[in-house]
Design a protein around this motif. Sequence first.
Motif, PDB file in Angstrom:
ATOM      1  N   THR A  61       6.815 -39.722  42.090  1.00 51.82           N
ATOM      2  CA  THR A  61       7.369 -38.964  40.809  1.00 51.82           C
ATOM      3  C   THR A  61       6.424 -39.072  39.480  1.00 51.82           C
ATOM      4  N   THR A  62       5.506 -40.192  39.647  1.00 55.29           N
ATOM      5  CA  THR A  62       4.636 -40.161  38.558  1.00 55.29           C
ATOM      6  C   THR A  62       3.282 -39.294  39.159  1.00 55.29           C
ATOM      7  N   VAL A  63       3.417 -38.200  38.584  1.00 52.87           N
ATOM      8  CA  VAL A  63       2.194 -37.271  39.252  1.00 52.87           C
ATOM      9  C   VAL A  63       1.063 -37.507  38.328  1.00 52.87           C
ATOM     10  N   ALA A  64      -0.167 -37.046  38.931  1.00 57.29           N
ATOM     11  CA  ALA A  64      -1.439 -37.070  38.272  1.00 57.29           C
ATOM     12  C   ALA A  64      -1.430 -36.022  37.347  1.00 57.29           C
ATOM     13  N   PRO A  65      -1.991 -36.312  36.119  1.00 54.32           N
ATOM     14  CA  PRO A  65      -2.156 -35.241  35.020  1.00 54.32           C
ATOM     15  C   PRO A  65      -3.306 -34.261  35.545  1.00 54.32           C
ATOM     16  N   PRO A  66      -3.890 -33.231  35.013  1.00 53.23           N
ATOM     17  CA  PRO A  66      -4.895 -32.279  35.398  1.00 53.23           C
ATOM     18  C   PRO A  66      -6.203 -33.445  35.407  1.00 53.23           C
ATOM     19  N   ILE A  67      -6.971 -33.143  36.364  1.00 48.58           N
ATOM     20  CA  ILE A  67      -8.423 -33.943  36.533  1.00 48.58           C
ATOM     21  C   ILE A  67      -9.205 -33.527  35.208  1.00 48.58           C
ATOM     22  N   SER A  68      -9.290 -32.322  34.620  1.00 49.24           N
ATOM     23  CA  SER A  68     -10.313 -32.038  33.549  1.00 49.24           C
ATOM     24  C   SER A  68      -9.370 -30.956  33.000  1.00 49.24           C
ATOM     25  N   LEU A  69      -9.841 -30.921  31.494  1.00 50.98           N
ATOM     26  CA  LEU A  69      -9.287 -30.153  30.512  1.00 50.98           C
ATOM     27  C   LEU A  69     -10.234 -29.082  29.852  1.00 50.98           C
ATOM     28  N   LEU A  77     -13.453 -34.243  31.323  1.00 52.25           N
ATOM     29  CA  LEU A  77     -12.651 -35.078  32.222  1.00 52.25           C
ATOM     30  C   LEU A  77     -11.592 -35.468  31.376  1.00 52.25           C
ATOM     31  N   ASN A  78     -10.318 -35.537  31.864  1.00 52.55           N
ATOM     32  CA  ASN A  78      -8.896 -35.594  31.101  1.00 52.55           C
ATOM     33  C   ASN A  78      -8.500 -37.060  31.161  1.00 52.55           C
ATOM     34  N   PRO A  79      -8.907 -37.889  29.899  1.00 49.86           N
ATOM     35  CA  PRO A  79      -8.604 -39.510  29.923  1.00 49.86           C
ATOM     36  C   PRO A  79      -7.284 -39.811  30.528  1.00 49.86           C
ATOM     37  N   PRO A  80      -6.038 -38.959  30.175  1.00 48.87           N
ATOM     38  CA  PRO A  80      -4.964 -39.278  30.898  1.00 48.87           C
ATOM     39  C   PRO A  80      -4.967 -39.402  32.393  1.00 48.87           C
ATOM     40  N   TYR A  81      -5.737 -38.632  33.158  1.00 47.76           N
ATOM     41  CA  TYR A  81      -5.997 -38.565  34.348  1.00 47.76           C
ATOM     42  C   TYR A  81      -6.704 -39.764  35.118  1.00 47.76           C
ATOM     43  N   MET A  82      -7.649 -40.021  34.236  1.00 45.35           N
ATOM     44  CA  MET A  82      -8.346 -41.356  34.438  1.00 45.35           C
ATOM     45  C   MET A  82      -7.537 -42.550  34.408  1.00 45.35           C
TER      46      MET A  82
END
Length: 154
Positions: A61-69, A77-82
Amino acid sequence: MANNTTFVNADTTTNTIVIVQFNPAFQLPIKLAGSHNFTPWKAHVSLLMHRHNLFGHLDGTTVAPPISLTGNNETTLNPPYMNWFRQDQLVQNTILASVEPTLSSTVATVTSAHKAWESLHTTFANKSHTRIINLQDQLARITKDSRPDSTFNC
């Protein structure tokens, strides 16, 4: 861009937790050894993850945010993804550290904590449930002097 990620141990309590690190040897005293102890092991891991609001990494249920913006014709690179990726890797590492070495290949070859959790469920949960049913059946068939256990006087 400066990295402001905070790493904390899972036994600290603070409202600014970004990444939670675990100490499986201390926090998960039961190592998964197979279907015979899957249920208590699962309970320990689940409780630990719920305590730190990380169970979503296990159940998906905690899905990965997009890898990049992408913006201004530029991909970054998307900081929330990291942060999600780092936390997910720490959860997966906790699972890996809490299984016996003979079972580690079940967890080591997957790419996320959710996939590790699913892999262990597929491998052991059904066997554990089947074992419970078999034990209940064996208990129902126990006899003493050709009398079923339901007629015993305690």
